[in-house]
Enzyme design. Sequence first.
Site, PDB file in Angstrom:
ATOM      1  N   ALA A  57       1.475  -0.884  -0.145  1.00  0.00           N
ATOM      2  CA  ALA A  57      -0.208   0.002  -0.429  1.00  0.00           C
ATOM      3  C   ALA A  57       1.251   1.246  -0.139  1.00  0.00           C
ATOM      4  O   ALA A  57       1.659   1.141   0.352  1.00  0.00           O
ATOM      5  CB  ALA A  57      -0.850   0.226   1.314  1.00  0.00           C
ATOM      6  N   SER A  58       0.607   1.818  -0.954  1.00  0.00           N
ATOM      7  CA  SER A  58       1.372   3.302  -0.521  1.00  0.00           C
ATOM      8  C   SER A  58       1.032   3.926   0.535  1.00  0.00           C
ATOM      9  O   SER A  58       1.309   5.521   0.376  1.00  0.00           O
ATOM     10  CB  SER A  58       1.264   4.129  -2.302  1.00  0.00           C
ATOM     11  N   HIS A  78       4.639  17.425   1.722  1.00  0.00           N
ATOM     12  CA  HIS A  78       5.077  16.400   2.591  1.00  0.00           C
ATOM     13  C   HIS A  78       5.656  17.612   3.028  1.00  0.00           C
ATOM     14  O   HIS A  78       6.044  18.224   2.906  1.00  0.00           O
ATOM     15  CB  HIS A  78       5.686  15.210   2.624  1.00  0.00           C
ATOM     16  N   LYS A 106      10.870  14.331   3.324  1.00  0.00           N
ATOM     17  CA  LYS A 106      10.656  12.428   2.814  1.00  0.00           C
ATOM     18  C   LYS A 106      11.514  12.405   1.443  1.00  0.00           C
ATOM     19  O   LYS A 106      11.886  13.468   0.491  1.00  0.00           O
ATOM     20  CB  LYS A 106       9.399  12.974   2.365  1.00  0.00           C
TER      21      LYS A 106
END
Length: 227
Positions: A103-104, A136, A140
């Site tokens: 899952a992202s 973000h 990140k």
Amino acid sequence: MKPCLVRVLLIGAAGRMGQTVLNLAQNDRQIEIPAQCDLGDSIEPAMKDCDVAIDFSQADSIDEICRAASRHGKPLVVGTTGHSQHQRKTIETTAHSVPIVLASNFSVGVNVLFWLTQKAAELLGADFNPEIVEMHHKMKKDAPSGTAKTLAAILKAARNTEIPIQSIREGDVVGEHTVIFKGPGESLELTHRAANREIFAGGALRAAKWIVDKPPGLYSMQNVLGL
């Protein structure tokens, strides 16, 4: 009846998401985290004694993780993003022998956003041009985010065209994703804002409990949620 404990190997435990998973697991009576791995640690010994592994490390670690999971028949929950095409192929191949949730984004709200984005693209039609804006924290590493790439893939499947993505990295923003549909005389925006990392950690723990008794295959968070 005492709930059955799910023993989790946490890979990437020293990172932001790893620490959040550790903190949240302390209050989950169905979860035990007896083993943790970080950069430079050998994954193989820890994989033998877990029921499932949660990966929030770095994309470059996925080959070793998949080898260890296959060798010991352990399910995986992969939350790390930024995988190359070769690394993604490794995950898909490993899913032939063990169950994997890839899952992202593990947030319930984001997975509803995926569903809404698909429906909006279908209903609005070709007169509305979609684009994605994501923000973000400045630490990140991957840009666009995995969530933005998933949104773009959903839109590309509906429109058969590349979708522009604007990535912003600043401050300590946990995560914000907006899908904008611009049409003649009007526009529609779908936005999800994450207030803290617990929504992702909680989803990953939920996926870990869900995957332990599943047959081999590649699953999404939408499978976990029943969407």
